[in-house]
Scaffold this motif. Structure first.
Motif, mmCIF file in Angstrom:
data_model
loop_
_atom_site.group_PDB
_atom_site.id
_atom_site.type_symbol
_atom_site.label_atom_id
_atom_site.label_comp_id
_atom_site.label_asym_id
_atom_site.label_seq_id
_atom_site.Cartn_x
_atom_site.Cartn_y
_atom_site.Cartn_z
ATOM 1 N N GLY A 46 0.810 -1.210 0.000
ATOM 2 C CA GLY A 46 0.000 0.000 0.000
ATOM 3 C C GLY A 46 0.841 1.257 0.000
ATOM 4 O O GLY A 46 0.422 2.307 -0.482
ATOM 5 N N GLU A 78 -0.646 9.281 -3.201
ATOM 6 C CA GLU A 78 -0.065 9.627 -1.904
ATOM 7 C C GLU A 78 1.462 9.509 -1.910
ATOM 8 O O GLU A 78 2.138 10.252 -1.208
ATOM 9 C CB GLU A 78 -0.654 8.760 -0.791
ATOM 10 C CG GLU A 78 -2.087 9.132 -0.448
ATOM 11 C CD GLU A 78 -2.569 8.386 0.780
ATOM 12 O OE1 GLU A 78 -1.992 8.598 1.867
ATOM 13 O OE2 GLU A 78 -3.508 7.584 0.644
ATOM 14 N N ASP A 105 -1.602 -1.228 -4.183
ATOM 15 C CA ASP A 105 -3.033 -1.475 -4.268
ATOM 16 C C ASP A 105 -3.892 -0.223 -4.070
ATOM 17 O O ASP A 105 -5.032 -0.188 -4.504
ATOM 18 C CB ASP A 105 -3.443 -2.513 -3.214
ATOM 19 C CG ASP A 105 -2.708 -3.819 -3.394
ATOM 20 O OD1 ASP A 105 -2.420 -4.184 -4.549
ATOM 21 O OD2 ASP A 105 -2.414 -4.476 -2.380
ATOM 22 N N TYR A 106 -3.347 0.789 -3.427
ATOM 23 C CA TYR A 106 -4.139 1.977 -3.113
ATOM 24 C C TYR A 106 -3.790 3.165 -3.995
ATOM 25 O O TYR A 106 -4.156 4.292 -3.693
ATOM 26 C CB TYR A 106 -3.970 2.349 -1.639
ATOM 27 C CG TYR A 106 -4.296 1.209 -0.719
ATOM 28 C CD1 TYR A 106 -5.594 0.696 -0.644
ATOM 29 C CD2 TYR A 106 -3.315 0.601 0.048
ATOM 30 C CE1 TYR A 106 -5.893 -0.377 0.175
ATOM 31 C CE2 TYR A 106 -3.614 -0.468 0.878
ATOM 32 C CZ TYR A 106 -4.897 -0.952 0.932
ATOM 33 O OH TYR A 106 -5.178 -2.014 1.751
ATOM 34 N N ARG A 113 2.199 2.844 2.779
ATOM 35 C CA ARG A 113 2.098 3.708 3.969
ATOM 36 C C ARG A 113 3.444 3.902 4.679
ATOM 37 O O ARG A 113 3.788 5.023 5.046
ATOM 38 C CB ARG A 113 1.062 3.126 4.944
ATOM 39 C CG ARG A 113 0.871 3.900 6.217
ATOM 40 C CD ARG A 113 0.421 5.339 6.058
ATOM 41 N NE ARG A 113 -0.670 5.490 5.140
ATOM 42 C CZ ARG A 113 -0.928 6.628 4.487
ATOM 43 N NH1 ARG A 113 -0.175 7.681 4.662
ATOM 44 N NH2 ARG A 113 -1.918 6.709 3.650
#
Length: 93
Positions: free
Chosen positions: A8, A44, A39-40, A10
């Motif tokens: 992801g 970001e 996946d996200y 993060r």
């Protein structure tokens, strides 16, 4: 930032934000991984200041380019043979 995989993103987003807070624009933050899933999305990662994602695994690189074809320039394939003893030997990095 180097790791075996990014799912992801993060952890890398947090690390990039901390590096940018500490060093500002004087630091270039990039990511090198063997497996890239993201996946996200990649929005970001970009917002956190990660300028590029280098992918070592050719299958993972093809997967991520297929997933984000409009963002292909954000990713670069680096053959594992170009890396040894923790040093990169390719001119692109």
């Amino acid at each position: 930032l180097v790791d075996d995989l990014v799912a992801g993103g993060r952890s890398f987003i947090n690390a990039a934000q901390l590096l940018k807070q500490q060093f500002g624009d004087s630091i270039k933050v990039e990511l090198m991984v063997y497996h890239a899933f993201l996946d996200y999305g990649i929005g970001e990662l970009k917002e956190a200041g990660i300028g590029k994602v280098y992918v070592i695994n050719p299958d993972s690189y093809e997967y991520i380019i297929g997933l984000y074809p409009d963002e292909a320039s954000y990713f670069e394939f680096v053959p594992i043979g170009n890396i040894w003893h923790g040093r990169l030997c390719c001119d692109t990095i």
